[in-house]
Design a protein around this motif. Structure first.
Motif, PDB file in Angstrom:
ATOM      1  N   PHE A 422       0.736  -1.084   0.086  1.00  0.00           N
ATOM      2  CA  PHE A 422       0.036   0.671  -0.221  1.00  0.00           C
ATOM      3  C   PHE A 422       1.084   1.086   0.227  1.00  0.00           C
ATOM      4  N   SER A 423       0.278   2.183   0.124  1.00  0.00           N
ATOM      5  CA  SER A 423       0.597   3.979  -0.597  1.00  0.00           C
ATOM      6  C   SER A 423       0.829   4.637   1.133  1.00  0.00           C
ATOM      7  N   GLN A 424       1.686   4.603   1.466  1.00  0.00           N
ATOM      8  CA  GLN A 424       2.000   5.564   2.174  1.00  0.00           C
ATOM      9  C   GLN A 424       1.137   7.003   2.040  1.00  0.00           C
ATOM     10  N   GLU A 425       2.064   7.482   0.682  1.00  0.00           N
ATOM     11  CA  GLU A 425       1.502   8.818   0.838  1.00  0.00           C
ATOM     12  C   GLU A 425      -0.178   9.027   0.491  1.00  0.00           C
ATOM     13  N   ALA A 426      -0.352   8.036  -0.193  1.00  0.00           N
ATOM     14  CA  ALA A 426      -2.258   7.827  -0.811  1.00  0.00           C
ATOM     15  C   ALA A 426      -2.186   8.611   0.475  1.00  0.00           C
ATOM     16  N   ILE A 427      -2.350   7.765   1.806  1.00  0.00           N
ATOM     17  CA  ILE A 427      -3.007   7.183   3.013  1.00  0.00           C
ATOM     18  C   ILE A 427      -3.030   9.054   3.484  1.00  0.00           C
ATOM     19  N   VAL A 432      -4.185  12.667   6.079  1.00  0.00           N
ATOM     20  CA  VAL A 432      -3.298  14.171   6.958  1.00  0.00           C
ATOM     21  C   VAL A 432      -3.447  15.095   6.462  1.00  0.00           C
ATOM     22  N   GLN A 433      -2.863  15.294   5.553  1.00  0.00           N
ATOM     23  CA  GLN A 433      -3.236  16.238   4.250  1.00  0.00           C
ATOM     24  C   GLN A 433      -4.685  16.961   4.262  1.00  0.00           C
ATOM     25  N   ALA A 434      -5.264  15.965   3.843  1.00  0.00           N
ATOM     26  CA  ALA A 434      -7.062  16.997   4.186  1.00  0.00           C
ATOM     27  C   ALA A 434      -7.536  17.032   5.599  1.00  0.00           C
ATOM     28  N   GLY A 435      -6.604  16.830   6.906  1.00  0.00           N
ATOM     29  CA  GLY A 435      -7.309  17.509   8.139  1.00  0.00           C
ATOM     30  C   GLY A 435      -6.643  18.229   8.379  1.00  0.00           C
ATOM     31  N   MET A 436      -5.246  18.805   7.716  1.00  0.00           N
ATOM     32  CA  MET A 436      -4.167  19.951   7.514  1.00  0.00           C
ATOM     33  C   MET A 436      -4.702  21.367   7.390  1.00  0.00           C
ATOM     34  N   THR A 437      -5.377  21.062   6.649  1.00  0.00           N
ATOM     35  CA  THR A 437      -6.450  21.995   5.380  1.00  0.00           C
ATOM     36  C   THR A 437      -7.524  22.257   6.233  1.00  0.00           C
ATOM     37  N   GLN A 438      -8.167  21.374   6.675  1.00  0.00           N
ATOM     38  CA  GLN A 438      -9.336  21.897   8.055  1.00  0.00           C
ATOM     39  C   GLN A 438      -9.013  22.492   9.312  1.00  0.00           C
ATOM     40  N   GLY A 439      -7.669  22.734   9.353  1.00  0.00           N
ATOM     41  CA  GLY A 439      -7.060  23.256  10.122  1.00  0.00           C
ATOM     42  C   GLY A 439      -6.194  22.677  11.491  1.00  0.00           C
ATOM     43  N   THR A 441      -4.264  19.794  13.846  1.00  0.00           N
ATOM     44  CA  THR A 441      -2.677  19.530  13.981  1.00  0.00           C
ATOM     45  C   THR A 441      -2.317  18.067  13.242  1.00  0.00           C
ATOM     46  N   ILE A 442      -1.481  17.562  12.603  1.00  0.00           N
ATOM     47  CA  ILE A 442      -0.806  16.551  12.829  1.00  0.00           C
ATOM     48  C   ILE A 442      -0.895  15.232  14.012  1.00  0.00           C
ATOM     49  N   GLU A 443      -0.796  16.753  15.075  1.00  0.00           N
ATOM     50  CA  GLU A 443      -0.432  14.990  16.355  1.00  0.00           C
ATOM     51  C   GLU A 443      -2.309  14.578  16.193  1.00  0.00           C
ATOM     52  N   SER A 444      -3.239  15.449  16.515  1.00  0.00           N
ATOM     53  CA  SER A 444      -4.060  15.060  16.503  1.00  0.00           C
ATOM     54  C   SER A 444      -5.200  14.086  15.587  1.00  0.00           C
ATOM     55  N   LEU A 445      -4.406  13.816  14.289  1.00  0.00           N
ATOM     56  CA  LEU A 445      -4.434  12.964  13.167  1.00  0.00           C
ATOM     57  C   LEU A 445      -3.754  12.022  12.916  1.00  0.00           C
ATOM     58  N   LEU A 446      -2.691  11.797  13.998  1.00  0.00           N
ATOM     59  CA  LEU A 446      -1.726  10.954  14.653  1.00  0.00           C
ATOM     60  C   LEU A 446      -3.029   9.840  14.288  1.00  0.00           C
ATOM     61  N   PRO A 447      -4.869   9.183  15.309  1.00  0.00           N
ATOM     62  CA  PRO A 447      -5.135   8.090  15.824  1.00  0.00           C
ATOM     63  C   PRO A 447      -6.118   7.892  13.795  1.00  0.00           C
ATOM     64  N   ALA A 448      -6.166   9.112  13.292  1.00  0.00           N
ATOM     65  CA  ALA A 448      -6.902   8.640  11.355  1.00  0.00           C
ATOM     66  C   ALA A 448      -6.284   8.309  11.352  1.00  0.00           C
ATOM     67  N   TRP A 449      -4.663   8.203  11.021  1.00  0.00           N
ATOM     68  CA  TRP A 449      -3.439   7.938  10.358  1.00  0.00           C
ATOM     69  C   TRP A 449      -3.307   6.339  10.109  1.00  0.00           C
ATOM     70  N   GLN A 450      -3.294   6.411  11.702  1.00  0.00           N
ATOM     71  CA  GLN A 450      -3.076   4.702  12.361  1.00  0.00           C
ATOM     72  C   GLN A 450      -3.906   4.055  11.656  1.00  0.00           C
TER      73      GLN A 450
END
Length: 466
Positions: A422-427, A432-439, A441-450
């Motif tokens: 699988f592609s880590q970049e696509a994930i 994460v990038q989509a969440g960042m555009t909504q303001g 933080t990357i730290e707050s998005l770590l669970p969703a990344w997981q």
């Protein structure tokens, strides 16, 4: 965008992880680089397992002869194939151009599946700009790709590649590719600006973060990095030894984005984004060059940034850009860096002239130039890399000697960041990038990344653990 070089050094150092796996990506850098990895099962259709320990090649080869071989290349690698024909007039290869598997096209796998069903049509050698083909083409998987290190390619040739260069296509100790080029991350910086501002080039991530605080106050508008591209985790998370992509077996992966190493990297990125020294624009998007192109003070990233980003996209004048060794986290025992790129050559297990296929693949990977023209990317083969960087240095573009940091980084790519199907970049882009555009933080998005990594891995048949 073509990834420009990265690696040199015949000197090798022990790897910091015992499992053999990933290191780099390579070729075209636009969207997602499908990182590579593992396989499992038998050949397509489940008809046979072609592993054969009694074979001189380690797999059940076709009856061999001296037939002409067919080589698939992208347009960038076509000159290399043509140069081979010129150097070997008695044994020319048939050259076929295709998309090189660029940008996640998956054409290599798709075409081979069609040939598998037809029972014919396979090329002998294939170049890909990504490195994920071992995940489906190993003899433990589909059986389409030849093992390189079981007798097909001499050991003294294989040992000439940079330390860890073949990790990306190695499964359970069997290597299925010859790496074309590397793309290990270094610290790029604008020496002219650093000298003008009176700043010292950092050597640790902590110093880098502290310097970013000073830049935010003393020179607002200048940036020390970017987090606006899908390969951001391959620069910052990989360097922190974040266990988000630890491929532990043919169909197993360990994912733990809550690990302190992931958290500290996320917190650093969030802090720098907040103080506006970390850009969130894409390097190759229309806005970056226009609004921030002349404000780049530092930029952690792959070796190809030198030619592709600074010299190509940003048009930074000669004599300003320099490269430093990868940054180190103070609490880590060793320096670790990531990798963004690096293409590979694959030999078909169906080839009826494996000797010629091996000769072609070893020749094109061991050259620093083709018919008088320097290779477009930094070779993975150490002696070729040394020649390549020496010639590159003669251009006079760089403000320092880039060979030492390139060489050091080549041996410091952390092998704990795996090469999965699988592609880590696509994930990362999706979550994460989509969440960042909504303001967010990357730290707050770590669970969703997981969660998204786990979902993608399980869909492809991986057993996921923490």
């Amino acid at each position: 965008m073509e990834m420009v070089p990265t690696n040199l050094t015949p000197g090798r150092r022990p790897r910091r992880a015992s499992r053999v796996r990933a290191a780099a990506l390579a070729g075209v850098v636009v969207g997602a680089f499908a990182l590579a990895a593992c396989g499992g099962g038998t050949s397509v259709g489940g008809s046979k397992d072609i592993a054969d320990s009694d074979s001189q090649y380690g797999f059940k080869a076709e009856t061999q002869g001296d037939s002409q071989i067919t080589v698939w290349v992208d347009s960038t690698r076509q000159p290399a194939a043509e140069a081979y024909n010129k150097a070997h007039p008695d044994n020319p290869v048939k050259i076929v151009t295709y998309d090189g598997n660029a940008n996640g096209s998956n054409s290599f796998k798709t075409k081979f599946q069609l040939f598998d069903r037809a029972g014919s049509g396979w090329p002998d050698v294939v170049f890909t700009t990504d490195n994920n083909s071992a995940s489906w083409g190993s003899f433990d998987g589909t059986g389409d790709l030849a093992a390189m290190n079981k007798g097909l390619v001499p050991d003294d040739t294989l040992s000439g590649f940079a330390d860890g260069a073949l990790d990306v296509c190695t499964i359970d100790g069997v290597s299925y590719c010859l790496r074309n080029d590397l793309a290990q991350n270094v610290l790029w910086y604008n020496k002219k600006l650093m000298d003008q501002f009176g700043y010292t080039v950092p050597t640790t991530w902590e110093d880098y973060e502290a310097l970013a605080d000073k830049v935010a106050t003393e020179h607002p508008g200048y940036i020390v990095g970017t987090a606006g591209d899908a390969w951001t985790p391959e620069i910052y998370m990989w360097a922190a030894e974040c266990p988000a992509n630890d491929v532990t077996g043919a169909t197993s992966v360990t994912v733990d984005t809550s690990d302190p190493n992931c958290v500290k990297a996320a917190q650093m990125l969030d802090k720098l984004i907040a103080n506006k020294t970390m850009s969130t624009l894409s390097l190759f998007g229309p806005e970056f060059a226009k609004t921030e192109g002349d404000k780049v003070l530092m930029l952690p990233g792959p070796s190809w940034y030198g030619g592709s980003v600074f010299q190509g996209t940003l048009k930074t004048p000669a004599g300003e850009i320099a490269a430093a060794a990868p940054l180190k986290w103070s609490d880590a025992s060793d320096t670790s860096t990531g990798n963004v790129g690096g293409g590979a050559w694959w030999i078909s297990s169906h080839s009826k002239n494996l000797a010629a296929a091996s000769d072609f693949a070893t020749w094109v990977t061991s050259q620093s130039s083709f018919d008088g023209t320097l290779a477009p990317t930094y070779p993975a083969f150490s002696s070729a890399a040394s020649d390549w960087v020496a010639e590159t240095q003669k251009s006079g573009y760089y403000a320092n000697d880039i060979s030492e940091p390139f060489q050091q980084a080549a041996g410091e790519v952390w092998s704990g960041w795996g090469s999965a199907a699988f592609s880590q970049e696509a994930i990362w882009a999706k979550v994460v990038q989509a969440g960042m555009t909504q303001g967010k933080t990357i730290e707050s998005l770590l669970p969703a990344w997981q969660t998204e990594i786990e979902n993608q891995a399980k869909t492809l048949g991986y057993e996921v653990s923490k």
